[in-house]
Design a protein around this motif. Structure first.
Motif, PDB file in Angstrom:
ATOM      1  N   LEU A  28     -16.080 -13.606  25.766  1.00  0.00           N
ATOM      2  CA  LEU A  28     -16.006 -12.683  26.904  1.00  0.00           C
ATOM      3  C   LEU A  28     -14.831 -13.036  27.812  1.00  0.00           C
ATOM      4  CD1 LEU A  28     -17.203 -10.320  28.504  1.00  0.00           C
ATOM      5  CD2 LEU A  28     -18.686 -11.981  29.647  1.00  0.00           C
ATOM      6  N   ILE A  29     -14.612 -14.321  28.039  1.00  0.00           N
ATOM      7  CA  ILE A  29     -13.471 -14.754  28.855  1.00  0.00           C
ATOM      8  C   ILE A  29     -12.163 -14.318  28.191  1.00  0.00           C
ATOM      9  CG2 ILE A  29     -12.189 -16.796  29.641  1.00  0.00           C
ATOM     10  CD1 ILE A  29     -14.987 -18.118  30.078  1.00  0.00           C
ATOM     11  N   CYS A  30     -12.071 -14.479  26.878  1.00  0.00           N
ATOM     12  CA  CYS A  30     -10.870 -14.033  26.155  1.00  0.00           C
ATOM     13  C   CYS A  30     -10.675 -12.529  26.285  1.00  0.00           C
ATOM     14  CB  CYS A  30     -10.951 -14.428  24.685  1.00  0.00           C
ATOM     15  SG  CYS A  30     -10.781 -16.188  24.387  1.00  0.00           S
ATOM     16  N   LEU A  31     -11.757 -11.771  26.193  1.00  0.00           N
ATOM     17  CA  LEU A  31     -11.675 -10.315  26.336  1.00  0.00           C
ATOM     18  C   LEU A  31     -11.169  -9.938  27.720  1.00  0.00           C
ATOM     19  CD1 LEU A  31     -12.194  -7.402  25.350  1.00  0.00           C
ATOM     20  CD2 LEU A  31     -14.550  -7.672  26.138  1.00  0.00           C
ATOM     21  N   LEU A  32     -11.743 -10.540  28.749  1.00  0.00           N
ATOM     22  CA  LEU A  32     -11.336 -10.220  30.115  1.00  0.00           C
ATOM     23  C   LEU A  32      -9.888 -10.624  30.369  1.00  0.00           C
ATOM     24  CD1 LEU A  32     -14.590 -11.221  32.024  1.00  0.00           C
ATOM     25  CD2 LEU A  32     -13.803  -8.925  31.428  1.00  0.00           C
ATOM     26  N   LEU A  33      -9.488 -11.776  29.859  1.00  0.00           N
ATOM     27  CA  LEU A  33      -8.096 -12.207  29.997  1.00  0.00           C
ATOM     28  C   LEU A  33      -7.146 -11.234  29.296  1.00  0.00           C
ATOM     29  CD1 LEU A  33      -8.210 -16.088  29.518  1.00  0.00           C
ATOM     30  CD2 LEU A  33      -7.409 -14.842  31.528  1.00  0.00           C
ATOM     31  N   ALA A  34      -7.476 -10.885  28.063  1.00  0.00           N
ATOM     32  CA  ALA A  34      -6.613  -9.991  27.295  1.00  0.00           C
ATOM     33  C   ALA A  34      -6.476  -8.637  27.983  1.00  0.00           C
ATOM     34  CB  ALA A  34      -7.147  -9.822  25.875  1.00  0.00           C
ATOM     35  N   LEU A  35      -7.585  -8.092  28.460  1.00  0.00           N
ATOM     36  CA  LEU A  35      -7.522  -6.799  29.137  1.00  0.00           C
ATOM     37  C   LEU A  35      -6.743  -6.882  30.448  1.00  0.00           C
ATOM     38  CD1 LEU A  35     -11.128  -5.412  28.506  1.00  0.00           C
ATOM     39  CD2 LEU A  35      -8.992  -4.711  27.404  1.00  0.00           C
ATOM     40  N   SER A  36      -6.891  -7.990  31.173  1.00  0.00           N
ATOM     41  CA  SER A  36      -6.132  -8.126  32.418  1.00  0.00           C
ATOM     42  C   SER A  36      -4.636  -8.285  32.133  1.00  0.00           C
ATOM     43  CB  SER A  36      -6.661  -9.296  33.252  1.00  0.00           C
ATOM     44  OG  SER A  36      -6.454 -10.522  32.599  1.00  0.00           O
ATOM     45  N   ALA A  59      -1.555 -11.151  26.122  1.00  0.00           N
ATOM     46  CA  ALA A  59      -2.716 -10.347  25.734  1.00  0.00           C
ATOM     47  C   ALA A  59      -2.990 -10.486  24.244  1.00  0.00           C
ATOM     48  CB  ALA A  59      -2.491  -8.879  26.098  1.00  0.00           C
ATOM     49  N   SER A  60      -1.928 -10.494  23.458  1.00  0.00           N
ATOM     50  CA  SER A  60      -2.073 -10.665  22.019  1.00  0.00           C
ATOM     51  C   SER A  60      -2.688 -12.024  21.687  1.00  0.00           C
ATOM     52  CB  SER A  60      -0.705 -10.512  21.354  1.00  0.00           C
ATOM     53  OG  SER A  60      -0.802 -10.740  19.968  1.00  0.00           O
ATOM     54  N   ASP A  61      -2.184 -13.061  22.333  1.00  0.00           N
ATOM     55  CA  ASP A  61      -2.706 -14.406  22.083  1.00  0.00           C
ATOM     56  C   ASP A  61      -4.172 -14.533  22.503  1.00  0.00           C
ATOM     57  OD1 ASP A  61      -0.229 -15.116  21.124  1.00  0.00           O
ATOM     58  OD2 ASP A  61       0.400 -16.154  22.960  1.00  0.00           O
ATOM     59  N   ALA A  62      -4.528 -13.965  23.657  1.00  0.00           N
ATOM     60  CA  ALA A  62      -5.909 -14.046  24.131  1.00  0.00           C
ATOM     61  C   ALA A  62      -6.860 -13.282  23.211  1.00  0.00           C
ATOM     62  CB  ALA A  62      -6.009 -13.511  25.556  1.00  0.00           C
ATOM     63  N   SER A  63      -6.418 -12.143  22.687  1.00  0.00           N
ATOM     64  CA  SER A  63      -7.293 -11.372  21.794  1.00  0.00           C
ATOM     65  C   SER A  63      -7.485 -12.086  20.453  1.00  0.00           C
ATOM     66  CB  SER A  63      -6.760  -9.960  21.589  1.00  0.00           C
ATOM     67  OG  SER A  63      -5.552  -9.965  20.854  1.00  0.00           O
ATOM     68  N   ILE A  64      -6.432 -12.701  19.962  1.00  0.00           N
ATOM     69  CA  ILE A  64      -6.557 -13.461  18.711  1.00  0.00           C
ATOM     70  C   ILE A  64      -7.458 -14.672  18.907  1.00  0.00           C
ATOM     71  CG2 ILE A  64      -5.265 -14.894  17.068  1.00  0.00           C
ATOM     72  CD1 ILE A  64      -2.971 -12.847  17.355  1.00  0.00           C
ATOM     73  N   LEU A  65      -7.327 -15.324  20.065  1.00  0.00           N
ATOM     74  CA  LEU A  65      -8.194 -16.476  20.352  1.00  0.00           C
ATOM     75  C   LEU A  65      -9.661 -16.054  20.380  1.00  0.00           C
ATOM     76  CD1 LEU A  65      -8.408 -19.471  21.074  1.00  0.00           C
ATOM     77  CD2 LEU A  65      -8.159 -18.807  23.474  1.00  0.00           C
ATOM     78  N   GLY A  66      -9.956 -14.888  20.964  1.00  0.00           N
ATOM     79  CA  GLY A  66     -11.332 -14.381  20.970  1.00  0.00           C
ATOM     80  C   GLY A  66     -11.852 -14.138  19.566  1.00  0.00           C
ATOM     81  N   THR A 113     -13.281  -7.948  20.748  1.00  0.00           N
ATOM     82  CA  THR A 113     -12.324  -8.582  21.657  1.00  0.00           C
ATOM     83  C   THR A 113     -10.906  -8.488  21.102  1.00  0.00           C
ATOM     84  OG1 THR A 113     -14.006 -10.096  22.481  1.00  0.00           O
ATOM     85  CG2 THR A 113     -11.727 -10.771  22.777  1.00  0.00           C
ATOM     86  N   PHE A 114     -10.769  -8.448  19.808  1.00  0.00           N
ATOM     87  CA  PHE A 114      -9.454  -8.301  19.196  1.00  0.00           C
ATOM     88  C   PHE A 114      -8.989  -6.848  19.218  1.00  0.00           C
ATOM     89  CE2 PHE A 114      -6.811  -7.609  15.388  1.00  0.00           C
ATOM     90  CZ  PHE A 114      -5.765  -8.475  15.679  1.00  0.00           C
ATOM     91  N   ILE A 115      -9.880  -5.923  18.903  1.00  0.00           N
ATOM     92  CA  ILE A 115      -9.503  -4.523  18.721  1.00  0.00           C
ATOM     93  C   ILE A 115      -9.194  -3.811  20.042  1.00  0.00           C
ATOM     94  CG2 ILE A 115     -10.366  -2.265  17.967  1.00  0.00           C
ATOM     95  CD1 ILE A 115     -11.862  -3.831  15.736  1.00  0.00           C
ATOM     96  N   ARG A 118      -5.917  -4.746  21.532  1.00  0.00           N
ATOM     97  CA  ARG A 118      -4.867  -4.402  20.575  1.00  0.00           C
ATOM     98  C   ARG A 118      -4.434  -2.947  20.740  1.00  0.00           C
ATOM     99  NH1 ARG A 118      -1.554  -7.745  18.341  1.00  0.00           N
ATOM    100  NH2 ARG A 118      -3.276  -9.130  18.732  1.00  0.00           N
ATOM    101  N   ILE A 119      -5.361  -2.064  21.074  1.00  0.00           N
ATOM    102  CA  ILE A 119      -5.022  -0.659  21.313  1.00  0.00           C
ATOM    103  C   ILE A 119      -4.058  -0.557  22.504  1.00  0.00           C
ATOM    104  CG2 ILE A 119      -5.956   1.590  22.014  1.00  0.00           C
ATOM    105  CD1 ILE A 119      -8.548   0.746  20.467  1.00  0.00           C
ATOM    106  N   GLY A 120      -4.385  -1.265  23.581  1.00  0.00           N
ATOM    107  CA  GLY A 120      -3.497  -1.280  24.739  1.00  0.00           C
ATOM    108  C   GLY A 120      -2.154  -1.914  24.432  1.00  0.00           C
ATOM    109  N   ILE A 121      -2.157  -2.961  23.614  1.00  0.00           N
ATOM    110  CA  ILE A 121      -0.910  -3.639  23.245  1.00  0.00           C
ATOM    111  C   ILE A 121      -0.001  -2.694  22.452  1.00  0.00           C
ATOM    112  CG2 ILE A 121       0.040  -5.481  21.781  1.00  0.00           C
ATOM    113  CD1 ILE A 121      -2.460  -7.164  22.607  1.00  0.00           C
ATOM    114  N   ILE A 122      -0.573  -1.943  21.541  1.00  0.00           N
ATOM    115  CA  ILE A 122       0.214  -0.993  20.742  1.00  0.00           C
ATOM    116  C   ILE A 122       0.853   0.060  21.643  1.00  0.00           C
ATOM    117  CG2 ILE A 122       0.031   0.858  19.020  1.00  0.00           C
ATOM    118  CD1 ILE A 122      -2.105  -0.943  17.629  1.00  0.00           C
ATOM    119  N   ILE A 123       0.079   0.598  22.563  1.00  0.00           N
ATOM    120  CA  ILE A 123       0.620   1.605  23.487  1.00  0.00           C
ATOM    121  C   ILE A 123       1.703   0.976  24.360  1.00  0.00           C
ATOM    122  CG2 ILE A 123       0.042   3.106  25.448  1.00  0.00           C
ATOM    123  CD1 ILE A 123      -2.784   3.369  24.140  1.00  0.00           C
ATOM    124  N   LEU A 124       1.444  -0.221  24.863  1.00  0.00           N
ATOM    125  CA  LEU A 124       2.400  -0.910  25.720  1.00  0.00           C
ATOM    126  C   LEU A 124       3.709  -1.192  24.992  1.00  0.00           C
ATOM    127  CD1 LEU A 124       2.582  -1.990  28.578  1.00  0.00           C
ATOM    128  CD2 LEU A 124       1.578  -4.119  27.792  1.00  0.00           C
TER     129      LEU A 124
END
Length: 130
Positions: A28-36, A59-66, A113-115, A118-124
């Motif tokens: 959950l911490i990884c998810l919140l970090l990645a989204l922030s 964000a990519s690193d935090a999602s992979i860690l999750g 937490t990865f997916i 990742r959607i936001g990362i692709i758009i970004l």
């Protein structure tokens, strides 16, 4: 919080606790970090492209860690379950299925937490290139 929202969230809280509070909290911490980080990437998109790209990488690193923590939680849960099965001897197939279900909860949450980020990362990334 009203009663309806508590009732709606109860199944998620039950699954969260069932998956093991330690690993599920770390995911959950990884998810919140990645989204922030994704949000900060969008905020800095026009002002500072370099910072936006840095936030994209974080964000990519935090999602992979999750995701990896989810797999680690599943592996440790399965080892614990197999140890219990070994000590008990013969068990029912229903008990085995219940144990496997619990061990895969961290994997599912890690995949979410990865997916989601990742959607936001692709758009970004698409907006950063244009």
């Amino acid at each position: 919080m009203n009663l309806l929202s508590v009732i709606a969230l109860n199944p998620f809280v039950d699954r969260f606790m069932e998956g093991g509070p330690l690993f599920m909290s770390l995911i959950l911490i990884c998810l919140l970090l990645a989204l922030s980080f994704v949000v900060m990437g969008f905020v800095n998109l026009k002002k500072n492209v370099l910072k936006s790209k840095k936030m994209t990488g974080l964000a990519s690193d935090a999602s992979i860690l999750g995701l990896v923590i989810g797999f680690l939680g599943s592996i440790i849960g399965m080892i614990t379950a197999f140890d219990a099965i070994e000590s008990m001897g013969d068990i029912s197939s229903g008990m085995m299925a219940a144990g496997l279900k619990v061990s895969f909860l961290t994997t599912v949450f890690g995949a979410v937490t990865f997916i989601l980020p990742r959607i936001g990362i692709i758009i970004l990334k698409a907006l950063q290139k244009s």
